[in-house]
Design an enzyme around this catalytic site. Structure first.
Site, PDB file in Angstrom:
ATOM      1  N   HIS A  26      21.111 -35.449  -5.501  1.00  0.00           N
ATOM      2  CA  HIS A  26      20.281 -35.929  -4.386  1.00  0.00           C
ATOM      3  C   HIS A  26      18.793 -35.691  -4.652  1.00  0.00           C
ATOM      4  O   HIS A  26      17.997 -35.709  -3.721  1.00  0.00           O
ATOM      5  CB  HIS A  26      20.709 -35.251  -3.080  1.00  0.00           C
ATOM      6  CG  HIS A  26      22.113 -35.579  -2.698  1.00  0.00           C
ATOM      7  ND1 HIS A  26      22.493 -36.813  -2.207  1.00  0.00           N
ATOM      8  CD2 HIS A  26      23.252 -34.844  -2.781  1.00  0.00           C
ATOM      9  CE1 HIS A  26      23.793 -36.817  -1.991  1.00  0.00           C
ATOM     10  NE2 HIS A  26      24.276 -35.630  -2.334  1.00  0.00           N
ATOM     11  N   LYS A  37       7.164  -3.865  -3.132  1.00  0.00           N
ATOM     12  CA  LYS A  37       8.572  -3.516  -2.965  1.00  0.00           C
ATOM     13  C   LYS A  37       9.002  -3.616  -1.505  1.00  0.00           C
ATOM     14  O   LYS A  37      10.035  -4.182  -1.197  1.00  0.00           O
ATOM     15  CB  LYS A  37       8.818  -2.098  -3.490  1.00  0.00           C
ATOM     16  CG  LYS A  37      10.265  -1.648  -3.401  1.00  0.00           C
ATOM     17  CD  LYS A  37      11.155  -2.439  -4.338  1.00  0.00           C
ATOM     18  CE  LYS A  37      12.622  -2.068  -4.214  1.00  0.00           C
ATOM     19  NZ  LYS A  37      13.494  -3.086  -4.814  1.00  0.00           N
ATOM     20  N   ASN A  64      -2.346   1.941   5.513  1.00  0.00           N
ATOM     21  CA  ASN A  64      -1.416   0.895   5.086  1.00  0.00           C
ATOM     22  C   ASN A  64      -1.089   0.078   6.331  1.00  0.00           C
ATOM     23  O   ASN A  64      -0.651   0.641   7.330  1.00  0.00           O
ATOM     24  CB  ASN A  64      -0.149   1.564   4.509  1.00  0.00           C
ATOM     25  CG  ASN A  64       0.992   0.583   4.299  1.00  0.00           C
ATOM     26  OD1 ASN A  64       0.787  -0.624   4.232  1.00  0.00           O
ATOM     27  ND2 ASN A  64       2.199   1.107   4.197  1.00  0.00           N
ATOM     28  N   GLY A  65      -1.322  -1.232   6.287  1.00  0.00           N
ATOM     29  CA  GLY A  65      -1.030  -2.071   7.453  1.00  0.00           C
ATOM     30  C   GLY A  65      -2.195  -3.010   7.718  1.00  0.00           C
ATOM     31  O   GLY A  65      -3.055  -3.200   6.860  1.00  0.00           O
ATOM     32  N   GLU A 120      10.287 -13.941  -9.917  1.00  0.00           N
ATOM     33  CA  GLU A 120       9.578 -12.693  -9.595  1.00  0.00           C
ATOM     34  C   GLU A 120       9.039 -11.980 -10.823  1.00  0.00           C
ATOM     35  O   GLU A 120       7.913 -11.507 -10.811  1.00  0.00           O
ATOM     36  CB  GLU A 120      10.538 -11.704  -8.900  1.00  0.00           C
ATOM     37  CG  GLU A 120      10.802 -11.991  -7.469  1.00  0.00           C
ATOM     38  CD  GLU A 120      11.577 -10.841  -6.828  1.00  0.00           C
ATOM     39  OE1 GLU A 120      12.749 -10.636  -7.203  1.00  0.00           O
ATOM     40  OE2 GLU A 120      11.017 -10.162  -5.960  1.00  0.00           O
ATOM     41  N   TRP A 135      -2.688  -2.817  -1.689  1.00  0.00           N
ATOM     42  CA  TRP A 135      -2.198  -4.175  -1.904  1.00  0.00           C
ATOM     43  C   TRP A 135      -3.054  -5.047  -0.984  1.00  0.00           C
ATOM     44  O   TRP A 135      -2.953  -4.959   0.239  1.00  0.00           O
ATOM     45  CB  TRP A 135      -0.718  -4.246  -1.530  1.00  0.00           C
ATOM     46  CG  TRP A 135      -0.034  -5.518  -1.902  1.00  0.00           C
ATOM     47  CD1 TRP A 135       0.536  -5.839  -3.095  1.00  0.00           C
ATOM     48  CD2 TRP A 135       0.190  -6.657  -1.047  1.00  0.00           C
ATOM     49  NE1 TRP A 135       1.093  -7.086  -3.048  1.00  0.00           N
ATOM     50  CE2 TRP A 135       0.894  -7.619  -1.809  1.00  0.00           C
ATOM     51  CE3 TRP A 135      -0.142  -6.961   0.280  1.00  0.00           C
ATOM     52  CZ2 TRP A 135       1.280  -8.855  -1.289  1.00  0.00           C
ATOM     53  CZ3 TRP A 135       0.243  -8.195   0.794  1.00  0.00           C
ATOM     54  CH2 TRP A 135       0.948  -9.121   0.016  1.00  0.00           C
ATOM     55  N   LYS A 143      15.050 -13.986  -9.003  1.00  0.00           N
ATOM     56  CA  LYS A 143      14.823 -12.899  -9.973  1.00  0.00           C
ATOM     57  C   LYS A 143      13.935 -13.394 -11.111  1.00  0.00           C
ATOM     58  O   LYS A 143      13.001 -12.717 -11.524  1.00  0.00           O
ATOM     59  CB  LYS A 143      16.135 -12.388 -10.582  1.00  0.00           C
ATOM     60  CG  LYS A 143      16.975 -11.453  -9.797  1.00  0.00           C
ATOM     61  CD  LYS A 143      16.403 -10.114  -9.457  1.00  0.00           C
ATOM     62  CE  LYS A 143      15.572 -10.174  -8.219  1.00  0.00           C
ATOM     63  NZ  LYS A 143      16.148  -9.907  -6.964  1.00  0.00           N
ATOM     64  N   ARG A 167       5.784   0.169  -5.138  1.00  0.00           N
ATOM     65  CA  ARG A 167       5.566  -0.574  -3.887  1.00  0.00           C
ATOM     66  C   ARG A 167       4.703  -1.806  -4.102  1.00  0.00           C
ATOM     67  O   ARG A 167       4.661  -2.690  -3.248  1.00  0.00           O
ATOM     68  CB  ARG A 167       4.888   0.346  -2.852  1.00  0.00           C
ATOM     69  CG  ARG A 167       5.770   1.497  -2.416  1.00  0.00           C
ATOM     70  CD  ARG A 167       5.008   2.464  -1.536  1.00  0.00           C
ATOM     71  NE  ARG A 167       4.624   1.887  -0.265  1.00  0.00           N
ATOM     72  CZ  ARG A 167       5.407   1.817   0.802  1.00  0.00           C
ATOM     73  NH1 ARG A 167       6.623   2.289   0.739  1.00  0.00           N
ATOM     74  NH2 ARG A 167       4.982   1.278   1.917  1.00  0.00           N
ATOM     75  N   CYS A 179       0.801  -1.237   0.000  1.00  0.00           N
ATOM     76  CA  CYS A 179       0.000   0.000   0.000  1.00  0.00           C
ATOM     77  C   CYS A 179       0.834   1.288   0.000  1.00  0.00           C
ATOM     78  O   CYS A 179       1.814   1.399   0.726  1.00  0.00           O
ATOM     79  CB  CYS A 179      -0.928   0.051   1.197  1.00  0.00           C
ATOM     80  SG  CYS A 179      -2.042  -1.329   1.334  1.00  0.00           S
ATOM     81  N   GLU A 191      19.617 -16.403  -5.785  1.00  0.00           N
ATOM     82  CA  GLU A 191      19.173 -15.063  -6.175  1.00  0.00           C
ATOM     83  C   GLU A 191      18.767 -15.038  -7.660  1.00  0.00           C
ATOM     84  O   GLU A 191      17.754 -14.428  -8.021  1.00  0.00           O
ATOM     85  CB  GLU A 191      20.295 -14.063  -5.879  1.00  0.00           C
ATOM     86  CG  GLU A 191      20.063 -12.643  -6.339  1.00  0.00           C
ATOM     87  CD  GLU A 191      18.826 -11.960  -5.746  1.00  0.00           C
ATOM     88  OE1 GLU A 191      18.228 -12.495  -4.812  1.00  0.00           O
ATOM     89  OE2 GLU A 191      18.453 -10.891  -6.263  1.00  0.00           O
TER      90      GLU A 191
HETATM   91  C1  AGP Z   1      13.656  -8.813  -4.062  1.00  0.00           C
HETATM   92  O1  AGP Z   1      13.756  -8.905  -5.449  1.00  0.00           O
HETATM   93  C2  AGP Z   1      12.360  -9.020  -3.516  1.00  0.00           C
HETATM   94  N1  AGP Z   1      11.375  -8.219  -4.125  1.00  0.00           N
HETATM   95  C3  AGP Z   1      12.183  -9.300  -2.056  1.00  0.00           C
HETATM   96  O2  AGP Z   1      12.574 -10.617  -1.880  1.00  0.00           O
HETATM   97  C4  AGP Z   1      12.932  -8.417  -1.022  1.00  0.00           C
HETATM   98  O3  AGP Z   1      14.297  -8.635  -1.130  1.00  0.00           O
HETATM   99  C5  AGP Z   1      12.432  -8.753   0.389  1.00  0.00           C
HETATM  100  O4  AGP Z   1      11.071  -8.458   0.485  1.00  0.00           O
HETATM  101  C6  AGP Z   1      13.203  -8.036   1.467  1.00  0.00           C
HETATM  102  O5  AGP Z   1      13.089  -6.655   1.341  1.00  0.00           O
HETATM  103  P1  AGP Z   1      14.056  -5.667   2.103  1.00  0.00           P
HETATM  104  O6  AGP Z   1      15.431  -5.904   1.597  1.00  0.00           O
HETATM  105  O7  AGP Z   1      13.529  -4.310   1.737  1.00  0.00           O
HETATM  106  O8  AGP Z   1      13.939  -5.959   3.571  1.00  0.00           O
END
Ligand code: AGP
Length: 614
Positions: free
Chosen positions: A510, A609, A100-101, A494, A74, A491, A27, A2, A487
């Site tokens: 394994h 975000k 937001n929350g 996502e 969101w 990526k 966000r 949000c 990672e």
């Molecule tokens: C990263 O590509 C992600 N969107 C997500 O995993 C992010 O790294 C995670 O939510 C942690 O966020 P932060 O680093 O702002 O704490």
């Protein structure tokens, strides 16, 4: 997660709200809405993008007004639709609110309000909150600010809110607990934002609310800040922001993600600024210098984080154990906070976060603090909650990261971790002097080396063409490259919605090897040094089963060139530098696959975000 905007002043509010919401799109959200006051409340909301909301304003008259609030939602309570979108309005139609929350006890409050005759049209906890505020305001015959204060004393959960009362249209009331809220201070005008980006172009004077603080901005009386728990007035700390509006614009790139990938040489230069001045000088990280003693006597270091920052933490573990010889553990913040971990005095807890607002990481910090740990934070957003909740720490200074998929923030985190590892290792005498100097020389050159890696962009784009139909991907790496495999897979998941798994290369036999056939692309990170020959054996095992191999290799590698379907070279370097470089082709591969598939790269579905709720 949000986004909140708000404005009170003399300027036309419509553009401020809409442009502000667009700046917060990164966000993550699924619906948007605004309230504009022009002698009466006008509320417009819609599912989907902010552009859908704009389409509802065909009548110029609707845009008039100089006070308003806006929101990108969101979904948590109830599906994304017009009714559940914010702003929510109280039963009398007088009070409007964006939130937001999560209000955890909304159900019990709702039951009480239902008994009093209140009705609800949405599924949201936020509509309960706005009616609770109204109920208190009417029964106690008080103003909005006091009513918000009493309401927040009753709620359990997390919030950033902005509320407006049309019976007193000269003020806006905001508050925060657990979700961020910033107030831009102009000349006889005030802005609200989940961060400063919505108002950066108008003012750089900013007050960040702390948890349990609320603010009343009144066009006549100015800004009043109040601590909710202690019920005391406090002096606002007005910060002068250094960020520029260009930081949050695309600068000619098709997507923020691509811009941020290409910004990495500059971002790492900024991370190192004043800390690695030249390879002949000692590393200077002031917060570390102040706490060398704490680190040298530490029993254990525990990294806590989520998502990409967790991958940084894992690499941090590998770097620190190698360079410091102190035991290190890595924990998902979301797990750590809900179990009963053993934390003793003498433990250093290092939270890592780009946003500095991740709810699970924040909660884990609070718990570790209560148990007596020393908290050393690593985060990107200056003044964020995590920066404030830790005892000390260091900023990555990666610059604003807008793309939901973290790229430059990750590179800066891992580069900084290596720099910290070197500084501490040198101080503790746990690293060989020659090795220290070699790695430091390479770190100093890192921005330039990354420039070279970025030259593979068009090669990677052409490789990506072959994998647009792939349903699955496997990413393999060993040692320092294992966190990079994780990672790389994250990526791809996502932004392209292709299922991908990261594995330590040797673990393949394994289980995951059963998945390999001609439809399974496997990305293998196989640079020289370390476990190179063992990874070559893994590549052979994949080839024998028909898997497609995309290998990230060291410049001039002829062995893997014979085996792999595609190779992407990175410069020869120390094995501790290699993961930082190897990650970059994986970012580009995900980007090009997702872009060619037509995915919404900067705002992937369902993602936010900064994850400010559990
Ligand atoms: C990263 O590509 C992600 N969107 C997500 O995993 C992010 O790294 C995670 O939510 C942690 O966020 P932060 O680093 O702002 O704490």
């Amino acid at each position: 997660m949000c986004g909140i905007v708000g404005y009170i002043g003399e300027k036309p509010v419509y553009d401020i709200l809409i442009n502000g919401l667009k700046k917060l799109e990164y966000r993550g959200y699924d619906s948007a809405g605004v309230m504009i006051y022009n002698n009466e409340l006008l509320i417009k909301k819609s599912k989907g993008k902010v552009s859908n909301l704009e389409n509802l304003f065909s009548n110029k008259k609707d845009k008039k007004g100089t006070i308003g609030i806006g929101h990108t939602r969101w979904a948590t309570h109830g599906p994304p639709n017009q009714v559940n979108s914010h702003p929510h309005v109280s039963n009398s139609g007088e009070i409007s609110l964006v939130h937001n929350g999560i209000i955890e006890n909304y159900d019990s409050i709702k039951k009480i309000l239902l008994k009093k005759g209140y009705t609800f049209s949405s599924d949201t906890d936020s509509e309960v909150l706005v009616n609770l505020i109204e109920d208190i305001k009417k029964s106690k015959k008080i103003k909005l600010g006091k009513a918000v204060y009493y309401a927040l004393k009753q709620v359990v959960g997390a919030y950033a809110i902005v509320a407006f009362d049309s019976t007193n249209p000269k003020e806006l009331v905001g508050a925060r607990l657990g979700s961020p809220l910033a107030i831009g201070v102009g000349e006889s005008e005030y802005y609200f934002g989940s961060d400063a980006t919505p108002f950066l172009e108008f003012t750089k004077r900013c007050v960040y609310l702390n948890d349990n603080e609320m603010v009343i901005v009144n066009l006549k009386k100015g800004l009043t800040l109040r601590e909710i728990k202690k019920d005391s007035i406090i002096d606002p700390y007005v910060q002068e922001l250094k960020q520029d509006i260009e930081d949050v614009e695309k600068g000619g790139y098709e997507h923020f993600m691509l811009k941020e990938i290409f910004e990495q040489p500059q971002s790492i230069t900024d991370t190192f600024r004043g800390r690695l001045i030249s390879p002949d000088e000692k590393i200077s990280i002031s917060s570390l210098k102040r706490h060398y003693e704490t680190f040298s006597s530490a029993n254990r270091i525990i990294f806590i984080s989520c998502g990409t920052s967790w991958h940084s933490s894992l690499l941090g573990e590998y770097f620190f154990e190698e360079l410091l010889r102190i035991p290190v553990e890595v924990e998902y913040a979301s797990e750590f906070r809900y179990r009963n971990p053993v934390i003793n005095k003498g433990d250093i807890v290092i939270p890592i976060s780009q946003s500095g607002e991740t709810a699970d990481t924040l909660a884990a910090i609070k718990m570790a603090k209560e148990k007596g740990a020393f908290l050393y934070g690593i985060c990107n957003v200056v003044g964020s909650s995590i920066a404030r909740e830790t005892h000390t720490g260091v900023y990555t200074h990666a610059g604003s990261e807008i793309g939901v998929a973290s790229t430059k923030a990750f590179s800066c985190q891992i580069s900084l971790l290596l720099l910290m590892g070197l500084a501490l290792g040198e101080k503790l005498g746990t690293i060989d002097k020659k090795r220290y100097q070699r790695i430091l020389n390479e770190l100093y050159e890192l921005p330039k080396t990354i420039e070279k890696v970025l030259k593979s962009n068009s090669l990677i784009e052409s490789i990506s063409e072959n994998y647009l139909e792939a349903a699955n991907f496997l990413y393999l790496g060993r040692g320092y490259h294992f966190p990079i495999a994780l990672e790389g897979a994250l990526k791809l998941k996502e932004i392209s919605y292709i299922h991908a798994e990261g594995y330590p290369a040797a673990e393949m036999k394994h289980g995951p090897i059963a998945l390999i056939d001609e439809n399974m692309p496997v990305v293998v990170i196989a640079t020289k040094k370390g476990n190179y020959h063992k990874v070559v054996s893994n590549i052979m095992e994949i080839k024998a089963r028909g898997g497609k191999i995309i290998a990230v290799v060291s410049e001039g590698d002829e062995e893997i060139e014979q085996l792999a379907d595609h190779i992407i070279e990175i410069p020869n370097c120390d094995e501790l530098i290699a993961p930082i470089l190897a990650n970059i082709p994986l970012q580009l591969l995900s980007y090009h696959i997702a872009n060619k598939k037509g995915c919404d790269i900067d705002q992937p579905r369902n993602l936010a975000k900064s994850v400010t709720v559990e």
